[in-house]
Design a protein around this motif. Structure first.
Motif: not given
Length: 126
Positions: A3-12, A64-76, A78-82
């Protein structure tokens, strides 16, 4: 590991090399893996500071909560923001707004998914 290798192939783009020489393949692999490592370390370091999710539901009928908040930053993410910070076509403000919207939406979807799993668990117990 697969899964890690496939993630690297797909995302990067690890599989997007069109070189035939060993040294060129090695350079490309090292650069891709270094980029992946930098993004992974950044995501791990920012996890506690960027995780603002609402607490998970405790029973299936919970509103449901009024504000669901946000999930933590993911690797994908961070790549998009960079990429947005280094690109010349889009504005960084637009990318940050889109990132916040996507992470908030994912937090809301995660909360509803957890509530649905609770409902299934409660149905199995009764």
């Amino acid at each position: 590991m697969e899964e890690t290798f496939e993630f690297g192939k797909d995302l990067f783009g690890l599989d997007q090399s069109q070189v035939r020489l060993y040294h060129a393949i090695l350079r490309h692999t090292v650069l891709v893996m270094a980029a992946l490592a930098i993004c992974a370390v950044t995501a791990a370091a920012a996890r506690r500071r960027t995780d603002t999710q609402a607490p998970p539901p405790t029973h299936p009928d919970q509103a449901p909560p009024t504000d669901p908040g946000m999930i933590p930053l993911t690797v994908a993410e961070i790549k998009r923001l960079f990429n947005a910070a280094t690109a010349t076509t889009r504005s960084l403000l637009h990318a940050a707004h889109w990132s916040a919207w996507r992470r908030r939406h994912q937090a809301r979807a995660r909360w509803f998914h957890q509530r649905a799993r609770l409902a299934t668990a409660y149905a199995l117990l009764s």
